[in-house]
Design an enzyme around this catalytic site. Sequence first.
Site, PDB file in Angstrom:
ATOM      1  N   CYS A 162       0.952  -1.114   0.033  1.00  0.00           N
ATOM      2  CA  CYS A 162      -0.019  -0.087   0.240  1.00  0.00           C
ATOM      3  C   CYS A 162       0.936   1.178  -0.014  1.00  0.00           C
ATOM      4  O   CYS A 162       0.272   2.403  -0.054  1.00  0.00           O
ATOM      5  CB  CYS A 162      -0.906   0.017   1.333  1.00  0.00           C
ATOM      6  N   HIS A 294      -3.331   7.705   5.879  1.00  0.00           N
ATOM      7  CA  HIS A 294      -3.467   6.391   5.143  1.00  0.00           C
ATOM      8  C   HIS A 294      -4.823   6.005   5.508  1.00  0.00           C
ATOM      9  O   HIS A 294      -5.471   5.533   4.724  1.00  0.00           O
ATOM     10  CB  HIS A 294      -2.388   5.623   5.851  1.00  0.00           C
ATOM     11  N   GLU A 305      -1.911   5.315  13.449  1.00  0.00           N
ATOM     12  CA  GLU A 305      -1.720   6.499  12.715  1.00  0.00           C
ATOM     13  C   GLU A 305      -2.015   7.762  13.539  1.00  0.00           C
ATOM     14  O   GLU A 305      -1.110   8.842  13.377  1.00  0.00           O
ATOM     15  CB  GLU A 305      -2.526   6.516  11.309  1.00  0.00           C
ATOM     16  N   LYS A 326     -10.314   7.808   1.578  1.00  0.00           N
ATOM     17  CA  LYS A 326     -10.502   6.255   1.098  1.00  0.00           C
ATOM     18  C   LYS A 326     -11.866   6.171   1.290  1.00  0.00           C
ATOM     19  O   LYS A 326     -12.431   5.035   0.719  1.00  0.00           O
ATOM     20  CB  LYS A 326      -9.448   5.584   2.028  1.00  0.00           C
ATOM     21  N   HIS A 331      -9.732   1.979  -1.061  1.00  0.00           N
ATOM     22  CA  HIS A 331      -8.326   1.876  -1.006  1.00  0.00           C
ATOM     23  C   HIS A 331      -7.490   1.277  -2.229  1.00  0.00           C
ATOM     24  O   HIS A 331      -7.939   0.060  -2.621  1.00  0.00           O
ATOM     25  CB  HIS A 331      -8.096   0.826   0.179  1.00  0.00           C
ATOM     26  N   PHE A 390       1.525  -3.116   4.693  1.00  0.00           N
ATOM     27  CA  PHE A 390       1.873  -4.103   5.092  1.00  0.00           C
ATOM     28  C   PHE A 390       3.214  -4.694   4.791  1.00  0.00           C
ATOM     29  O   PHE A 390       3.787  -4.071   4.009  1.00  0.00           O
ATOM     30  CB  PHE A 390       0.973  -5.408   4.426  1.00  0.00           C
TER      31      PHE A 390
END
Length: 402
Positions: A162, A294, A305, A326, A331, A390
């Site tokens: 991502c 994010h 975050e 998002k 996403h 990830f």
Amino acid sequence: MRRVAITGAGTINALGHDVATTLTAMREGRCGIGPLEFRDVDRLQIRIGGQVRGWEAEAHFNRQDLALFDRFTQFTMIAARQAVAQSGLDFSGRLGLECGVVLGTAGGGVNTWDENYRTVYEDGKNRVHPFVVPKLMNNAAASHVSMEWNLRGPSFTVATACASSNHAMGLAFQMVRSGAARAMITGGSEAMLCFGGIKAWEGLRVMSKDACRPFSANRNGMVQGEGAGVFVFEDWDHAAARGADILAEVAGFAMSSDAADIVMPSQAGAERAISGALRDAGLNPADVGYVNAHGTGTAANDKTECAAVAHAFGADADRLMISSTKAMHGHLIGGTGAVELLACIMALRNGVIAPTIGYEEPDPECALDVVPNVAREAKVGAALSNAFAFGGLNAVIALKRA
């Protein structure tokens, strides 16, 4: 070190097929997430996504192109055409030797994988199309962009889940800043919305069945999207000399690795990337007015975050605006940072902060100003765009108003 200007932008995503339409949707807090439409969707538990609607590849590409262009490459080419046209650059001749392309994607030709697995395992055929490999490879989009515009400088693809687009754009920025390239086409794309692409993500149990609600206490997971965002990063002096319209300045970039867990995010790793981007850009926390988060809508990401942002900005976190788009476009995995950079440009250039839609319940672990549900007008001099992937790979880009 050279200054770096953004002189072109292009996109196609669930909110629109170009930048203007996308930014209008962001201003209006419109949601592009809806029921998925593709083969065997009824066999899935997750049936919503930020799908690009009204897409007719045949209207943009000939048969020879379509034999080589997976859906993620198609999206890339459309966005790149918009970005290059806006930039006004002509890459023929010597300039093409001094420019390149760096793009991000996590999965590459996922639709091509999916279709050809069906051909072999479901239809029982023993042959696939001879162009399957060049169609599905992750670097296909970057290679086709380089060929379309005669870009003979550094050209490659970054795949860091991502954070792929942010890593790609960060590397492009460093190349232009160092003088290794005069200009770079950069950004990213993803097209995982097919049966196999969704089925794989279902296994992680991080997907929402109804909506993406970043930072809201009742959030229940992420929603996938698809599309592309592509930009022209150019040497500032070169852009100014030719009278280019500069959309924003790329001022800094930092990346870090959590080195901790393959899926769980780390506050410390995210914070180091945020603080590193500020240092690289020569910015103090007080200089930044907006952070595009994010903000996936998962319990783990959002609280981690927010803690990282709060700690990195200290006392200045209380007046900071932070939002996740998002909830509007989904996403986009490896392409997400590229589309989200548009929200930062809108904040700097137009003074409009994109909202976090779908926000319903305050979460004490996400106690920042998340610009809930309605866009806000505000004068912003600098902005950050966060991407945390990830594998514990973090990439943060800093922009300044031109």
